[in-house]
Design a protein around this motif. Structure first.
Motif, PDB file in Angstrom:
ATOM      1  N   THR A 130      10.020  32.304  -2.505  1.00  0.00           N
ATOM      2  CA  THR A 130       9.905  33.490  -3.371  1.00  0.00           C
ATOM      3  C   THR A 130      11.078  34.437  -3.119  1.00  0.00           C
ATOM      4  O   THR A 130      11.729  34.906  -4.061  1.00  0.00           O
ATOM      5  CB  THR A 130       8.570  34.223  -3.080  1.00  0.00           C
ATOM      6  N   TYR A 131      11.346  34.693  -1.842  1.00  0.00           N
ATOM      7  CA  TYR A 131      12.442  35.611  -1.507  1.00  0.00           C
ATOM      8  C   TYR A 131      13.773  35.028  -1.990  1.00  0.00           C
ATOM      9  O   TYR A 131      14.620  35.746  -2.545  1.00  0.00           O
ATOM     10  CB  TYR A 131      12.479  35.855   0.008  1.00  0.00           C
ATOM     11  N   ALA A 132      13.959  33.701  -1.817  1.00  0.00           N
ATOM     12  CA  ALA A 132      15.222  33.058  -2.210  1.00  0.00           C
ATOM     13  C   ALA A 132      15.411  33.117  -3.725  1.00  0.00           C
ATOM     14  O   ALA A 132      16.528  33.283  -4.223  1.00  0.00           O
ATOM     15  CB  ALA A 132      15.250  31.619  -1.707  1.00  0.00           C
ATOM     16  N   MET A 133      14.302  32.990  -4.479  1.00  0.00           N
ATOM     17  CA  MET A 133      14.397  33.095  -5.949  1.00  0.00           C
ATOM     18  C   MET A 133      14.875  34.494  -6.347  1.00  0.00           C
ATOM     19  O   MET A 133      15.567  34.669  -7.345  1.00  0.00           O
ATOM     20  CB  MET A 133      13.020  32.843  -6.584  1.00  0.00           C
ATOM     21  N   MET A 134      14.458  35.494  -5.545  1.00  0.00           N
ATOM     22  CA  MET A 134      14.819  36.884  -5.871  1.00  0.00           C
ATOM     23  C   MET A 134      16.196  37.271  -5.339  1.00  0.00           C
ATOM     24  O   MET A 134      16.719  38.328  -5.692  1.00  0.00           O
ATOM     25  CB  MET A 134      13.749  37.843  -5.280  1.00  0.00           C
ATOM     26  N   HIS A 135      16.769  36.443  -4.448  1.00  0.00           N
ATOM     27  CA  HIS A 135      18.067  36.761  -3.836  1.00  0.00           C
ATOM     28  C   HIS A 135      18.965  35.529  -3.850  1.00  0.00           C
ATOM     29  O   HIS A 135      19.328  35.012  -2.777  1.00  0.00           O
ATOM     30  CB  HIS A 135      17.880  37.260  -2.389  1.00  0.00           C
ATOM     31  N   PRO A 136      19.337  35.035  -5.032  1.00  0.00           N
ATOM     32  CA  PRO A 136      20.130  33.802  -5.064  1.00  0.00           C
ATOM     33  C   PRO A 136      21.526  33.999  -4.468  1.00  0.00           C
ATOM     34  O   PRO A 136      22.041  35.117  -4.462  1.00  0.00           O
ATOM     35  CB  PRO A 136      20.213  33.474  -6.567  1.00  0.00           C
ATOM     36  N   GLY A 137      22.061  32.884  -3.954  1.00  0.00           N
ATOM     37  CA  GLY A 137      23.447  32.910  -3.496  1.00  0.00           C
ATOM     38  C   GLY A 137      23.653  33.443  -2.102  1.00  0.00           C
ATOM     39  O   GLY A 137      24.776  33.741  -1.706  1.00  0.00           O
ATOM     40  N   MET A 138      22.551  33.604  -1.338  1.00  0.00           N
ATOM     41  CA  MET A 138      22.697  34.129   0.026  1.00  0.00           C
ATOM     42  C   MET A 138      22.049  33.158   1.010  1.00  0.00           C
ATOM     43  O   MET A 138      21.224  32.337   0.610  1.00  0.00           O
ATOM     44  CB  MET A 138      21.964  35.476   0.165  1.00  0.00           C
ATOM     45  N   ASN A 139      22.390  33.275   2.303  1.00  0.00           N
ATOM     46  CA  ASN A 139      21.652  32.521   3.318  1.00  0.00           C
ATOM     47  C   ASN A 139      20.336  33.262   3.573  1.00  0.00           C
ATOM     48  O   ASN A 139      20.277  34.196   4.366  1.00  0.00           O
ATOM     49  CB  ASN A 139      22.456  32.403   4.618  1.00  0.00           C
ATOM     50  N   ASN A 140      19.291  32.837   2.861  1.00  0.00           N
ATOM     51  CA  ASN A 140      17.992  33.515   2.981  1.00  0.00           C
ATOM     52  C   ASN A 140      17.102  32.920   4.073  1.00  0.00           C
ATOM     53  O   ASN A 140      15.995  33.416   4.297  1.00  0.00           O
ATOM     54  CB  ASN A 140      17.255  33.450   1.637  1.00  0.00           C
ATOM     55  N   MET A 141      17.569  31.852   4.724  1.00  0.00           N
ATOM     56  CA  MET A 141      16.726  31.181   5.734  1.00  0.00           C
ATOM     57  C   MET A 141      16.131  32.143   6.765  1.00  0.00           C
ATOM     58  O   MET A 141      14.954  32.036   7.101  1.00  0.00           O
ATOM     59  CB  MET A 141      17.548  30.102   6.458  1.00  0.00           C
ATOM     60  N   PRO A 142      16.938  33.111   7.292  1.00  0.00           N
ATOM     61  CA  PRO A 142      16.357  33.961   8.347  1.00  0.00           C
ATOM     62  C   PRO A 142      15.380  35.023   7.854  1.00  0.00           C
ATOM     63  O   PRO A 142      14.967  35.863   8.649  1.00  0.00           O
ATOM     64  CB  PRO A 142      17.586  34.631   8.990  1.00  0.00           C
ATOM     65  N   VAL A 143      14.973  34.991   6.585  1.00  0.00           N
ATOM     66  CA  VAL A 143      14.035  36.020   6.093  1.00  0.00           C
ATOM     67  C   VAL A 143      12.625  35.817   6.628  1.00  0.00           C
ATOM     68  O   VAL A 143      11.815  36.757   6.647  1.00  0.00           O
ATOM     69  CB  VAL A 143      14.014  36.078   4.547  1.00  0.00           C
ATOM     70  N   VAL A 144      12.306  34.585   7.042  1.00  0.00           N
ATOM     71  CA  VAL A 144      10.952  34.306   7.524  1.00  0.00           C
ATOM     72  C   VAL A 144      11.042  33.209   8.581  1.00  0.00           C
ATOM     73  O   VAL A 144      11.905  32.330   8.487  1.00  0.00           O
ATOM     74  CB  VAL A 144      10.025  33.897   6.342  1.00  0.00           C
ATOM     75  N   THR A 145      10.173  33.270   9.589  1.00  0.00           N
ATOM     76  CA  THR A 145      10.162  32.226  10.626  1.00  0.00           C
ATOM     77  C   THR A 145       8.815  31.506  10.599  1.00  0.00           C
ATOM     78  O   THR A 145       7.876  31.943   9.937  1.00  0.00           O
ATOM     79  CB  THR A 145      10.433  32.822  12.018  1.00  0.00           C
ATOM     80  N   GLY A 146       8.776  30.379  11.332  1.00  0.00           N
ATOM     81  CA  GLY A 146       7.564  29.560  11.288  1.00  0.00           C
ATOM     82  C   GLY A 146       7.578  28.653  10.073  1.00  0.00           C
ATOM     83  O   GLY A 146       6.520  28.197   9.618  1.00  0.00           O
ATOM     84  N   LYS A 147       8.777  28.398   9.543  1.00  0.00           N
ATOM     85  CA  LYS A 147       8.922  27.530   8.366  1.00  0.00           C
ATOM     86  C   LYS A 147       8.756  26.066   8.793  1.00  0.00           C
ATOM     87  O   LYS A 147       8.893  25.736   9.975  1.00  0.00           O
ATOM     88  CB  LYS A 147      10.325  27.729   7.751  1.00  0.00           C
ATOM     89  N   PRO A 148       8.561  25.167   7.808  1.00  0.00           N
ATOM     90  CA  PRO A 148       8.540  23.740   8.161  1.00  0.00           C
ATOM     91  C   PRO A 148       9.893  23.336   8.753  1.00  0.00           C
ATOM     92  O   PRO A 148      10.930  23.865   8.342  1.00  0.00           O
ATOM     93  CB  PRO A 148       8.317  23.047   6.808  1.00  0.00           C
ATOM     94  N   VAL A 149       9.857  22.392   9.701  1.00  0.00           N
ATOM     95  CA  VAL A 149      11.080  22.004  10.403  1.00  0.00           C
ATOM     96  C   VAL A 149      12.137  21.460   9.433  1.00  0.00           C
ATOM     97  O   VAL A 149      13.327  21.668   9.620  1.00  0.00           O
ATOM     98  CB  VAL A 149      10.730  20.967  11.508  1.00  0.00           C
TER      99      VAL A 149
END
Ligand code: NAD
Length: 453
Positions: free
Chosen positions: A170-189
């Motif tokens: 959801t966050y990545a859809m709202m912020h395209p073109g950036m490294n959004n990975m660090p917005v949330v932790t506990g993601k699937p490996v």
């Protein structure tokens, strides 16, 4: 004394935020050098967001939900804290959980502040599609209140790696073109999650217990090997703790979930209990065990009791019945201040939540670092780094307790000099030690930065 008084149940304020404030204020007594304005700033949350939003459910009707996101403090770094889905979520519960995150991150010396989120809902009544829509709408409503360098969510009760994948998307859809990975932790490996994050809360709890026992915290119990363990709550934190403690030679004699508790004096295989929970929704009925109540579980004779469910489980009305030799809080806020006093008087040490379950946020921090660097560390590396962090934090808390209890007369003099009263301050438990350590670290950074503007 009026005989009726002894028959009345002990009245206790169980509001989690009041409890978090009481714990903080107790610790502040031992830090008389801090000015009142600074103290008030540290105890209050910086921001509370309340959002009301609808989704269309699988039945086709429109249902409304309330979501919260509280940012308690970010003096030491961006806010960090899980998202909880539970019918009992309240603004004050989220305020408390956010404050505990501030102190936890400071105890662990990871560069985060404290935050927490929650949505009032019962996942048992909702489908996966409903939960995905709730997550997407909640995250969209929060907008730029979360972000990789402002406030970073993670899993908590009834949320998982899958939920975190939806948060990221959801966050990545709202912020395209950036490294959004660090917005949330506990993601699937497979999508930026860290190896070892799923087990980190429980592994950190194990490391903390092992280290505290090796330092002689409990007379006659110097190792987890051979210890008997009771676990309240058999979700992410509790079930994995049972598996990891058993791997180290402990005997799991009891476990519980929201449907009930099981007990076997000779112990049972926690993997079998987990399989039963996956199959039937509860550990109750596991072969070779008898059913007991949750209250009975808390009162069992055992070496280590691990509360891993929700807040306010060990209270003024049942703390006296606890017979464990050590409590390790995998859950947040399971022990009330009145219960803490009873347990201390009984000589039962409590490894507090802001230390004992901090493995989760520590590996979340590792995940965030890996995401920023576009790297993925292997699991042994993650676990070795976690061990170093847990040992160092455990030492700091145990050392703080010794240092404060050895300098009570100096603290009393400073209190008198600074006009903080003449109260007979007493020896501190490990929770207060952890708070003192954490508050000092956050206050120190706040003063070094200077109050803005
Ligand atoms: P979860 O949803 O995976 O599991 C919660 C478990 O508690 C479930 O088995 C549920 O049935 C049980 N439960 C609920 N009410 C109960 C009751 N009254 N008696 C006994 N069992 C009951 O949640 P989780 O992520 O394991 O979180 C559990 C606790 O650990 C919470 O306090 C949470 O804040 C804390 N915690 C979790 C993490 C994490 O990384 N998941 C990190 C730090 C702290």
């Amino acid at each position: 004394m009026n005989p009726l008084e002894t028959a009345l149940p002990v009245q206790e304020d169980l509001n989690p935020f009041h409890i978090a404030q009481e714990q903080f204020e107790h610790a502040i007594q031992y830090l008389p050098e801090y000015r009142q304005g600074l103290v008030e700033y540290l105890v209050r949350p910086e921001r509370v967001i309340i959002t009301e939003f609808p989704i269309t459910t699988h039945f086709g009707d429109v249902r409304n939900f309330t979501g919260y996101r509280v940012l308690h403090n970010r003096a030491r770094g961006p806010g960090k804290g899980g998202i909880r889905y539970h019918p009992g979520v309240t603004a004050d519960e989220v305020r408390a959980l956010a404050a505990w995150m501030t102190w936890k991150c400071a105890v662990m010396n990871v560069p985060f502040g404290g935050a927490k989120g929650g949505v009032v809902c019962n996942p048992k009544d909702l489908t996966k599609d409903d939960l995905r829509m709730i997550t997407r709408r909640y995250i969209a409503e929060l907008g730029d209140a979360i972000g990789p360098h402002t406030d970073i969510p993670a899993p908590d009760v009834n949320t998982s790696a899958e939920t975190m994948a939806w948060v990221f998307d959801t966050y990545a859809m709202m912020h395209p073109g950036m490294n959004n990975m660090p917005v949330v932790t506990g993601k699937p490996v497979e999508m930026g999650g860290s190896y070892g994050r799923n087990e980190a809360t429980s592994r950190g709890c194990l490391f903390c217990v092992q280290h505290a026992l090796s330092r002689g915290l409990v007379d006659g119990l110097d190792s987890v090997d051979g210890a008997t363990v009771a676990v309240q709550g058999f979700g992410n934190a509790g079930s994995i703790a049972a598996l990891l403690f058993a791997e180290q030679g402990a005997t799991i004699i009891a476990a519980s979930d929201s449907s009930g508790a099981i007990y076997s004096a000779s112990g049972f295989d926690p993997a079998a209990a987990l399989a039963r929970k996956k199959e039937t929704g509860s550990v109750v009925g596991l072969e070779g065990t008898e059913e007991i109540s949750n209250e009975q579980l808390l009162a069992l004779e055992c070496d280590i009791l691990i509360p891993a469910a929700l807040e306010n489980q060990i209270r003024a009305d049942n703390a006296d019945q606890v017979k464990a030799r050590l409590i390790a809080e995998a859950a947040n806020g399971p022990t009330t201040p009145a219960a803490d006093r009873i347990l201390y008087a009984k000589g039962i040490p409590v490894l507090p939540d802001i230390l004992a379950n901090a493995g989760g946020v520590t590996v979340s921090y590792f995940e965030w670092v890996q995401n920023i660097e576009n790297e993925q560390w292997d699991e042994d590396d993650v676990n070795a780094k976690l061990l170093t962090k847990m040992n160092s934090a455990s030492d700091s808390v145990l050392d703080t307790q010794e240092a404060i209890n050895g300098s009570l007369s100096d603290i009393r003099s400073t209190r008198r000099r600074n006009g903080r009263g003449d109260d007979p301050i007493e020896e501190i438990d490990l929770r207060t030690a952890a708070y003192i350590l954490a508050v000092k670290r956050v206050a120190d950074v706040t003063m070094k930065r200077g109050i803005w503007p």
